[in-house]
Design an enzyme around this catalytic site. Structure first.
Site, PDB file in Angstrom:
ATOM      1  NE  ARG A  39      -0.240   6.478 -23.290  1.00  0.00           N
ATOM      2  CZ  ARG A  39       0.304   5.614 -24.150  1.00  0.00           C
ATOM      3  NH1 ARG A  39      -0.368   5.218 -25.230  1.00  0.00           N
ATOM      4  NH2 ARG A  39       1.514   5.126 -23.935  1.00  0.00           N
ATOM      5  CD  GLU A  70      -5.913   2.078 -21.967  1.00  0.00           C
ATOM      6  OE1 GLU A  70      -6.047   3.089 -22.681  1.00  0.00           O
ATOM      7  OE2 GLU A  70      -4.972   1.292 -22.089  1.00  0.00           O
ATOM      8  CG  HIS A 106      -3.677   0.650 -25.178  1.00  0.00           C
ATOM      9  ND1 HIS A 106      -3.466   1.583 -24.199  1.00  0.00           N
ATOM     10  CD2 HIS A 106      -2.730   0.908 -26.122  1.00  0.00           C
ATOM     11  CE1 HIS A 106      -2.453   2.349 -24.525  1.00  0.00           C
ATOM     12  NE2 HIS A 106      -1.980   1.961 -25.701  1.00  0.00           N
TER      13      HIS A 106
END
Ligand code: GLV
Length: 325
Positions: free
Chosen positions: A237, A266, A284
């Site tokens: 993350r 993000e 991602h």
């Protein structure tokens, strides 16, 4: 008939389990659902099938009086207010295990890409700059004999470690709870405190779940502990890393490079990140193989079918909900 709100189209293998059985409301747009759309969409919903980019907080949950289940099509559940769900007796499920190998593969793809400057090389060739072999053209770092530092040695960390053996690397790791000796031996991995792992690593890779306690785990001070020749890889993350500090560090070549699949805010990127040559950026895509995403969708859908037919779903994040009932 129960109503399911699906925040974005998911692979068929998941949809097929739900179609015909339930009333499905799905965000028709090819973009993440907005907060407003989600709150509107779950008003009547018995279950929510959501993605890691959907923030399911207390206010969202409160807009869904009938909600019994939040099925996250991801292993990480940091996008969901678990406590608020548990308080309301709402079950939360995730998709652990099935994306382990795909995520470990992407970690290695990024590690190799940044060490061997694959993306820079691709740009160089496309731009017509390749005039022939040269002794110092795009030279990067070696893997063989080097030390891989793994922070978070759960399923994904271990799958990354397994691959490192084939590359002839030494493994050091840290984890909240040390692994049993036989598992350490299997991976030839040495346990050490976090800062020692950071100091020792030639490649440092993050594989721990996100929670506020590990926000900016890799901050400026910890970046300063890294070898100037080391690389940082993050497929966990984004908020594990202070991205602004990382950009400054990379700009000044205080570490050799970084490869990121996840970002602090993000999908926004910290200014300066995209201008750097010594960073490889992925959108991602850790679990993004067709097969893996299909299985994830199926797993999320299956947990809905299980709960709504009175069974306990397989992968419950807040099992205490069942203890209460
Ligand atoms: C991916 O980041 C996931 O949590 O599934």
């Amino acid at each position: 008939m129960s109503t399911i709100f699906i925040t974005r189209e998911i692979p068929d293998r998941g949809l097929k389990l739900l179609e015909g059985k339930y009333r499905l409301i799905m965000n028709p747009a090819n973009r993440p659902v907005t907060r407003q759309e989600m709150m509107e969409g779950i008003k009547e919903a018995d279950a929510l099938l959501c993605l890691l980019c959907d923030r399911v907080d207390r206010e969202v949950i409160e807009s869904a009086p009938k909600l019994k289940l939040v099925a996250n099509m991801a292993v990480g559940v940091d996008n969901i207010d678990i406590e608020a769900c548990t308080g309301r007796g709402i079950v939360v499920t995730n998709t652990p295990g099935v994306l382990t190998e795909a995520t470990a593969d992407l970690t290695w793809a990024l590690l190799l890409a940044v060490a061997r400057r694959i993306v820079e090389g691709d740009r160089f060739v496309r731009e017509g700059k390749f005039n022939g072999w040269a002794p110092l053209l795009l030279v990067g770092g070696d893997l063989y004999g080097k030390t891989l530092g793994i922070i978070g040695m759960g399923r994904i960390g271990q799958a990354v470690a397994r691959r490192a053996i084939g590359f002839g690397m030494n493994i050091v790791y840290c984890k909240r709870k040390r692994l049993p000796l036989h598992v350490e031996q299997e991976f030839r991995a040495t346990y050490m405190p976090l800062d020692e792992v950071i100091r020792k690593a030639d490649f440092l890779t993050l594989h721990l779940p996100y929670s506020p306690e590990v926000h900016h785990l890799i901050n400026k001070e910890r970046l300063n502990l890294m070898k100037p020749t080391a690389y940082l890889i993050n497929t966990a993350r984004g908020a594990h890393i202070d991205e602004r500090a990382l950009v400054e560090h990379l700009k000044e070549y205080k570490i050799a490079g970084a490869a990121l699949d996840v970002y602090e805010k993000e999908p926004e990127l910290t200014p300066g990140l995209t201008e750097l040559e010594n960073v490889v950026l992925a959108p991602h895509t850790g679990s993004a193989s067709m097969n893996t995403r299909s299985i994830m969708a199926e797993m999320a859908a299956k947990s809905i079918v299980q709960l709504l037919s009175g069974e306990k779903p397989e992968h419950v994040v807040n099992p205490e909900v069942f203890d209460k009932s």
